[in-house]
Design an enzyme around this catalytic site. Structure first.
Site, mmCIF file in Angstrom:
data_model
loop_
_atom_site.group_PDB
_atom_site.id
_atom_site.type_symbol
_atom_site.label_atom_id
_atom_site.label_comp_id
_atom_site.label_asym_id
_atom_site.label_seq_id
_atom_site.Cartn_x
_atom_site.Cartn_y
_atom_site.Cartn_z
ATOM 1 N N THR A 139 0.821 -1.209 0.000
ATOM 2 C CA THR A 139 0.000 0.000 0.000
ATOM 3 C C THR A 139 0.860 1.267 0.000
ATOM 4 O O THR A 139 1.991 1.253 0.489
ATOM 5 C CB THR A 139 -0.890 -0.013 1.266
ATOM 6 N N ASP A 140 0.279 2.355 -0.486
ATOM 7 C CA ASP A 140 0.978 3.644 -0.423
ATOM 8 C C ASP A 140 1.049 4.178 1.015
ATOM 9 O O ASP A 140 1.808 5.101 1.301
ATOM 10 C CB ASP A 140 0.305 4.682 -1.335
ATOM 11 N N GLU A 141 0.251 3.567 1.922
ATOM 12 C CA GLU A 141 0.193 4.094 3.291
ATOM 13 C C GLU A 141 1.515 3.911 4.037
ATOM 14 O O GLU A 141 1.747 4.561 5.060
ATOM 15 C CB GLU A 141 -0.980 3.461 4.052
ATOM 16 N N TYR A 164 -1.861 -0.562 10.909
ATOM 17 C CA TYR A 164 -1.977 -1.221 9.600
ATOM 18 C C TYR A 164 -0.775 -0.895 8.717
ATOM 19 O O TYR A 164 -0.078 -1.787 8.222
ATOM 20 C CB TYR A 164 -3.274 -0.796 8.886
ATOM 21 N N LYS A 168 2.318 -3.273 7.276
ATOM 22 C CA LYS A 168 2.615 -3.435 5.844
ATOM 23 C C LYS A 168 4.050 -2.986 5.545
ATOM 24 O O LYS A 168 4.756 -3.618 4.763
ATOM 25 C CB LYS A 168 1.619 -2.659 4.979
#
Ligand code: NAD
Ligand code: TYD
Length: 358
Positions: A139-141, A164, A168
């Protein structure tokens, strides 16, 4: 492309995974696709009903943290590739139960990496190494949050801020460590927010569609000023397909769409579409908007620079946003049984505890 590749897709019963499994099973009849999924609240075999009987597809119910099962699958199937999507994926849940995210997203990823490392180095000659690939879907997060300007590139330093995104980020680092330390052929992609059908109605758009349909309040965190870059799920799976087949091992690819929306603006757009589709008076859905307490540590803005993917692999998003959103709304309105099934039981309990009282 090798027509006889055997591929393990993890998390294939979830939102993105089910679109990817369907695409691979249909597009590559010569491939054998094994879908390993624990069927958590977010996994649903109804998402794959139309392809479950295909000869080149099989499903295994199991946990990616179960090392005995994962090793057995590698031994029995001699996989050429892994596309790893299984994860706990919802930020709000990670705030309530971070350990679930540590276990699946970190321990589960290492369990898969260990199996790939063991079987691929033990069983194959070096010249066949190039057929093997461990593709980690991320993810870009992991990059943290942006201010009003700028974009995440593949070189942006990691700065995850939720349990989260931290889990990741940690799994991304471990995947890269296996490339550098053990020469495991890996690829990572970091994608922006996806939308489309089969998304569990705890994420912003399907939650809002479902609540508007049922005349329930639509919770908007804080003032709705946070910005996300929305990409249709089928554009994401097209990018994964391309990167899996043409990407360079050891590399990272950002996937996005230059489609930034403030939460409140996207909700207003959605309310207009819902009024029209439900035959309600213009403005009636927007009356359901309910500004609630902000998410703790809520990242302000995500925006992706995907020029590397565009330049190197000639990918660009193809689904126009308004068209994609209309299609998504139609699907949720026409699939009441699916919604009823996934919003019963555990989800309703969680939803009531976490949101409704706010
Ligand atoms: P999802 O929550 O819809 O699906 C996750 C799937 O993983 C479910 O089928 C679930 O049953 C399965 N799963 C969970 N824990 C498992 C375990 N321990 N063992 C086996 N299976 C397990 O998630 P999604 O939105 O489809 O996301 C898929 C992947 O893409 C995730 O890795 C996520 O981080 C990443 N991603 C998602 C988005 C997005 O906008 N949804 C954007 C970028 C990246
Ligand atoms: P979400 O769909 O949870 O994705 P992510 O947190 O991974 O970006 O949320 C998208 C945006 O919408 C995010 O800024 C949080 C916000 N949001 C709300 O305002 N209300 C909600 O009920 C939810 C679930 C999210």
């Amino acid at each position: 492309m090798n027509p006889k590749r055997k591929i393990l897709i993890t998390g294939g019963a979830g939102f993105i995974g089910s679109h990817l499994v369907r695409m691979f099973v249909k597009k590559y009849p010569g491939y054998r696709v094994v879908n390993l999924d624990k069927l958590t609240y977010a996994g649903n075999l109804a998402n794959l009903k139309d392809i479950e009987a295909e000869e080149n597809y099989s499903f295994v119910k199991g946990d990616i943290c179960d090392s005995i099962l994962v090793h057995k699958l590698f031994e029995e199937n001699n996989f050429d590739g892994v596309i790893h999507l299984a994860a706990e994926s919802h930020v709000d849940r990670s705030i309530v139960s971070p350990m679930d995210f540590v276990l699946t997203n970190i321990t589960g990823t290492v369990t898969l990496l260990n199996a790939a490392k063991q079987y691929w180095s033990a069983t194959i000659a070096p010249e066949r190494q190039k057929r093997k690939l461990f593709y980690h879907v991320s993810t870009d997060e992991v990059y943290g949050t942006l201010g009003k300007k700028g974009f995440f590139t593949e070189k942006t330093a990691y700065d995850p801020r939720s349990p989260y995104s931290s889990s990741k980020a940690s799994s991304d680092h471990l995947v890269r460590a296996y490339f550098h330390t053990y020469k495991l052929p890996v690829i990572i992609s970091n994608c922006s927010n996806n939308y489309g059908h089969y998304q569990f109605p705890e994420k912003l758009l399907p939650l809002a569609i479902n609540n508007i349909k049922n005349n329930k309040p639509v919770p908007v965190y804080g003032k709705g000023e946070n910005i996300r870059d929305w990409l249709h799920v089928e554009d994401h799976t097209r990018a994964i397909d391309l990167i899996f087949h043409k990407g360079v091992p050891g590399e990272t690819y950002n996937i996005g769409s230059n489609n930034e929306w403030k939460n409140i603006d996207i909700i207003f757009l959605l309310c207009g579409i819902m009024d029209r589709k439900l035959g309600r008076k213009a403005g009636s859905s927007a009356k359901l908007i309910n500004f609630v307490k902000d998410r703790p540590g809520h990242d302000l803005r995500y925006a992706i620079d995907f020029s590397k993917l565009k330049k190197n692999l000639k990918w660009k998003p193809s689904v126009p946003f308004r068209k994609g959103l209309e299609k998504t709304v139609d699907w949720y309105l026409n699939n009441e049984a699916w919604l009823a099934q996934v919003t019963s039981g555990e989800y309703v309990k969680y939803y009531d505890e976490q949101y409704v009282k706010r």
